[in-house]
Design a protein around this motif. Structure first.
Motif, mmCIF file in Angstrom:
data_model
loop_
_atom_site.group_PDB
_atom_site.id
_atom_site.type_symbol
_atom_site.label_atom_id
_atom_site.label_comp_id
_atom_site.label_asym_id
_atom_site.label_seq_id
_atom_site.Cartn_x
_atom_site.Cartn_y
_atom_site.Cartn_z
ATOM 1 N N GLU A 117 0.826 -1.213 0.000
ATOM 2 C CA GLU A 117 0.000 0.000 0.000
ATOM 3 C C GLU A 117 0.861 1.264 0.000
ATOM 4 O O GLU A 117 0.429 2.312 -0.473
ATOM 5 N N ARG A 118 2.089 1.150 0.509
ATOM 6 C CA ARG A 118 2.998 2.285 0.534
ATOM 7 C C ARG A 118 3.828 2.395 -0.747
ATOM 8 O O ARG A 118 4.675 3.273 -0.862
ATOM 9 N N GLY A 119 3.610 1.483 -1.670
ATOM 10 C CA GLY A 119 4.265 1.586 -2.967
ATOM 11 C C GLY A 119 5.363 0.591 -3.230
ATOM 12 O O GLY A 119 6.010 0.650 -4.282
ATOM 13 N N TYR A 120 5.608 -0.336 -2.322
ATOM 14 C CA TYR A 120 6.671 -1.322 -2.520
ATOM 15 C C TYR A 120 6.168 -2.513 -3.335
ATOM 16 O O TYR A 120 4.962 -2.776 -3.389
ATOM 17 N N LYS A 121 7.099 -3.233 -3.918
ATOM 18 C CA LYS A 121 6.787 -4.462 -4.639
ATOM 19 C C LYS A 121 7.301 -5.644 -3.830
ATOM 20 O O LYS A 121 8.389 -5.588 -3.258
ATOM 21 N N VAL A 122 6.523 -6.732 -3.810
ATOM 22 C CA VAL A 122 6.840 -7.895 -2.982
ATOM 23 C C VAL A 122 6.753 -9.161 -3.814
ATOM 24 O O VAL A 122 5.842 -9.317 -4.629
ATOM 25 N N ALA A 123 7.712 -10.055 -3.598
ATOM 26 C CA ALA A 123 7.673 -11.387 -4.200
ATOM 27 C C ALA A 123 7.954 -12.413 -3.113
ATOM 28 O O ALA A 123 8.495 -12.082 -2.049
ATOM 29 N N LEU A 124 7.575 -13.656 -3.378
ATOM 30 C CA LEU A 124 7.688 -14.725 -2.381
ATOM 31 C C LEU A 124 8.429 -15.916 -2.962
ATOM 32 O O LEU A 124 8.181 -16.323 -4.098
ATOM 33 N N VAL A 125 9.334 -16.481 -2.152
ATOM 34 C CA VAL A 125 9.980 -17.756 -2.470
ATOM 35 C C VAL A 125 9.521 -18.758 -1.410
ATOM 36 O O VAL A 125 9.860 -18.631 -0.230
ATOM 37 N N ALA A 126 8.725 -19.738 -1.821
ATOM 38 C CA ALA A 126 8.163 -20.710 -0.881
ATOM 39 C C ALA A 126 7.570 -21.872 -1.665
ATOM 40 O O ALA A 126 7.295 -21.754 -2.865
ATOM 41 N N PRO A 127 7.347 -23.015 -1.011
ATOM 42 C CA PRO A 127 6.730 -24.152 -1.708
ATOM 43 C C PRO A 127 5.251 -23.908 -1.995
ATOM 44 O O PRO A 127 4.604 -23.063 -1.377
ATOM 45 N N GLY A 128 4.727 -24.667 -2.948
ATOM 46 C CA GLY A 128 3.313 -24.574 -3.279
ATOM 47 C C GLY A 128 3.002 -23.388 -4.154
ATOM 48 O O GLY A 128 3.857 -22.829 -4.846
ATOM 49 N N ASN A 129 1.732 -22.982 -4.123
ATOM 50 C CA ASN A 129 1.253 -21.844 -4.920
ATOM 51 C C ASN A 129 0.401 -20.973 -4.007
ATOM 52 O O ASN A 129 -0.800 -20.790 -4.224
ATOM 53 N N PHE A 130 1.036 -20.429 -2.971
ATOM 54 C CA PHE A 130 0.311 -19.798 -1.865
ATOM 55 C C PHE A 130 -0.336 -18.485 -2.250
ATOM 56 O O PHE A 130 -1.480 -18.205 -1.893
ATOM 57 N N THR A 131 0.359 -17.640 -2.981
ATOM 58 C CA THR A 131 -0.109 -16.266 -3.178
ATOM 59 C C THR A 131 -1.270 -16.153 -4.155
ATOM 60 O O THR A 131 -2.014 -15.177 -4.107
ATOM 61 N N SER A 132 -1.440 -17.109 -5.051
ATOM 62 C CA SER A 132 -2.494 -16.983 -6.060
ATOM 63 C C SER A 132 -3.877 -16.896 -5.418
ATOM 64 O O SER A 132 -4.759 -16.202 -5.920
ATOM 65 N N THR A 133 -4.041 -17.575 -4.292
ATOM 66 C CA THR A 133 -5.335 -17.574 -3.602
ATOM 67 C C THR A 133 -5.428 -16.479 -2.558
ATOM 68 O O THR A 133 -6.443 -15.786 -2.448
ATOM 69 N N ASN A 134 -4.367 -16.304 -1.788
ATOM 70 C CA ASN A 134 -4.425 -15.438 -0.613
ATOM 71 C C ASN A 134 -3.902 -14.030 -0.866
ATOM 72 O O ASN A 134 -4.435 -13.073 -0.297
ATOM 73 N N TYR A 135 -2.863 -13.902 -1.676
ATOM 74 C CA TYR A 135 -2.246 -12.586 -1.910
ATOM 75 C C TYR A 135 -1.925 -12.453 -3.403
ATOM 76 O O TYR A 135 -0.769 -12.550 -3.819
ATOM 77 N N PRO A 136 -2.932 -12.242 -4.226
ATOM 78 C CA PRO A 136 -2.730 -12.256 -5.686
ATOM 79 C C PRO A 136 -1.807 -11.165 -6.201
ATOM 80 O O PRO A 136 -1.299 -11.278 -7.321
#
Length: 649
Positions: A117-136
């Motif tokens: 919300e403050r303008g930053y970009k975020v990426a995740l390294v983790a198993p599975g496909n977590f962000t598609s459902t919870n944090y698109p």
């Protein structure tokens, strides 16, 4: 006739004078209005030309007539100046987790939602496909399939079904170490592609995250669910050592064992594993370390916890409690769940998370206990969230219900839900928050404990592994929970504790107190976002190296096998390695306590205390020696007198 003419002339003169006076008043008003406009203009408008002033005066006629008879009010905004509060530049944050899953990723990603919300970009390294459902809005670099304890039964079956100790901990650690090189390559590719300005690394078995940050000279912040293993207090221990979390009431033998012997055994067992992992580090160009804390000793750590949940102890500035991190909203109840909850007045919610399972014998005991508390009207309804990992037995012949009847929701007092994936999660917080839910039977995971505390529900805790044993002990000490033993489950014990949690007035008082504490501390995720911003900004502002902005900030590059992967074809200046090392040394110097730079002896003031002890012993020895000498002199003198007298006689 003459008098008439003179009076006419007088009246004409008076009329002329009146017009002149009125004209002067108008001119004065115009000047005043023009002066107001000039005062409100900035310094560049002070040199208005004559023509522009005339146009301003003309434009002010209407405003003048509007202001006639109206007192002008001062604009309060004229007393203040606006300051640019925006310290944000678009920067990239890479979140990393070995295990993944909701409990390990939610704290990090909830904080990152604020940063997005403050303008930053975020990426995740983790198993599975977590962000598609919870944090698109968050891009994910997957390290492989979602962590599944059932598929890793050779590791987790002995962990969940046998007594848990540090050997059980090493079973998980060894599996993580086997995957180090694969994880490191995923982190490396994602770093080159995403170009992060900061890493946010979950602490559990996640050495690859911290190592890649070290290799690329990028700041790394650690995040964990507790302060237990990262800060020291002699009265703190861990159930994995066969000790209590709080050694306050321990005997001397117990405290000696838990402070000296068990940690020494743990370090000895860890030694060969560190050597083996260092060999893998060398193969990817990462320098070896002597302990798991060495690489990150001066990094900032965020703990998703709070005192009240944790045992109170001194914490260095680099360790910040920012928990409990809660979501802003949670999934609502389904219509079937809502109907079941509304039709039962005393409900126990049962959930052991998505990864935990136990023996068939324990499931049989739990089912019998549920039927018993319902039959005795201690509880009139149970909502049981299953993960699909369970193998249920058939109840013995003395029961009136088949297990299949219960699992298929054909029994009116037990409602079973199944969470096979993140998309099908049972709305746990909404269930706990319902007024008819009275008790939470849980495995004691941090996230579940925080949610139960937030809505003020007592817990019956059945720990299976990891920090769950410590959580159960700490909450039992607070008087808001009771714990069970997975190696010795008994129907009567379960029934008695369910009844006690409902009837004990002290439990209700303690819960109210902890609920207030939990809600107040849940606001600190914004503090966590502020700290992350601070680290990112400071990492690029080295006052001792003026070329940092040119070499590091202005043209940020990422090495790949000794080559550039940025748009520029320039090679790294030789000074960059030195510059980035300096950044790591001074990055958080405001929070690094002086003792870490002084060395162990000087930092703990052992030299000073040693001299004091030497002086103290010297003084004591001198006093004793003087006293002994004086007594000896007196005794010898008396003896001499007697001896002389005897000789004379």
């Amino acid at each position: 006739m003459s008098s008439s003419n003179s009076s006419n002339r007088l009246s004409k003169n008076q009329l002329i004078l009146t017009f002149i006076l009125l004209f002067h008043l108008i001119i004065i008003g115009i000047n005043a209005s023009s002066s107001d406009n000039t005062n409100q203009a900035d310094s560049s408008s002070e040199t208005l030309s004559t023509e522009s002033r005339k146009s301003t005066e003309t434009a002010s006629w209407w405003s003048f007539f509007k202001k006639i008879g109206i007192k002008k009010k001062a604009d309060p905004k004229q007393k203040f100046i606006q300051i640019d509060k925006d310290i944000n530049e678009i920067k990239n944050i890479l979140v990393g987790s070995f295990v993944g899953g909701l409990s390990h990723l939610r704290p990090s990603l909830e904080i990152c939602k604020i940063l997005i919300e403050r303008g930053y970009k975020v990426a995740l390294v983790a198993p599975g496909n977590f962000t598609s459902t919870n944090y698109p809005s968050i891009k994910q670099y997957s390290t492989g399939p979602e962590h599944n304890t059932k598929e890793l039964s050779h590791i987790y079956k002995p962990i969940f079904e046998k007594p848990y100790d540090y050997n059980s901990f090493f079973l998980e650690k060894d599996e993580a170490d086997k995957q180090y090189l694969e994880r490191f390559e995923v982190y490396k590719r994602s770093t080159i592609d995403f170009k992060p300005d900061l890493f946010l690394c979950d602490l559990l078995n996640n050495e690859a995250c911290f190592d890649i940050a070290w290799k690329f000279k990028i700041p790394a912040i650690g995040i964990s669910s507790s302060l237990n293993k990262r800060t020291f207090a002699p009265y703190k221990s861990d159930p994995i050592y066969g000790c209590h979390s709080n050694m306050e009431k321990g005997s001397f033998i117990e405290r000696f064992k838990c402070l000296i012997i068990q940690p020494a055994r743990f370090l000895y067992e860890s030694r060969q594993r560190i050597i083996s992992l260092n060999e893998k580090r060398l193969s990817v160009g990462v320098s070896p370390i002597s302990s798991s804390l060495e690489r990150i000793k001066n990094s900032l750590f965020l703990a998703d916890t709070f005192f009240g949940f944790e045992i109170p102890h001194p914490v260095p500035p680099l360790y910040q409690e920012i928990g409990p991190v809660m979501q802003e909203s949670y999934p609502p109840l389904t219509s079937k769940l809502s109907s079941f909850l509304s039709s039962h007045k005393r409900i126990m919610y049962v959930s052991f998370g998505m990864q935990v399972y136990t023996t068939q014998e324990n499931y049989a005991i739990l089912l019998k206990s549920f039927l018993e508390v319902i039959d005795r009207n201690i509880i009139d309804g149970i909502v049981w969230s299953l993960s699909g990992l369970e193998d249920f037995p058939t109840l013995s012949d003395d029961t009136q219900l088949e297990t299949s009847e219960i699992l298929n929701n054909r029994y009116t007092h037990i409602y079973v839900t199944t969470s096979l994936s993140l998309k099908e999660l049972t709305p746990q917080v909404s269930i706990l928050n319902h007024t008819n839910t009275k008790i939470f039977l849980t495995h004691g995971g941090v996230a579940s404990c925080h949610e139960s505390l937030y809505v003020g529900k007592p817990m019956l805790i059945l720990p299976f592994a990891s920090d769950q044993f410590s959580n159960a002990e700490k909450l039992e000490e607070q008087g808001i929970a009771l714990k069970l033993d997975k190696m010795n489950l008994q129907v009567d014990d379960i029934v008695r504790k369910i009844e006690l949690l409902q009837l004990d007035a002290r439990v209700k008082i303690n819960l109210k107190r902890m609920q207030v504490l939990t809600k107040i501390n849940s606001k600190r995720k914004y503090r966590a976002a502020d700290l992350i911003e601070f680290v990112m900004k400071v990492s690029q502002l080295n006052p001792n190296n003026n070329d940092v902005n040119k070499n590091v900030i202005g043209k940020k590059k990422y090495k790949k096998e000794g080559k550039e992967s940025s748009e520029s074809n320039e090679t790294y200046p030789e000074s960059i390695e030195h510059v980035t090392e300096d950044i790591y040394e001074w990055l958080l110097k405001e929070w690094v306590t002086p003792d870490t730079r002084m060395g162990f002896i000087r930092g703990k003031y052992l030299d000073v205390y040693g001299v004091v002890l030497i002086l103290l012993f010297s003084i004591i020895w001198f006093v004793v020696w003087t006293g002994w000498s004086l007594v000896s002199f007196i005794v010898n003198s008396i003896a001499s007198l007697f001896e002389g007298k005897l000789k004379s006689d």
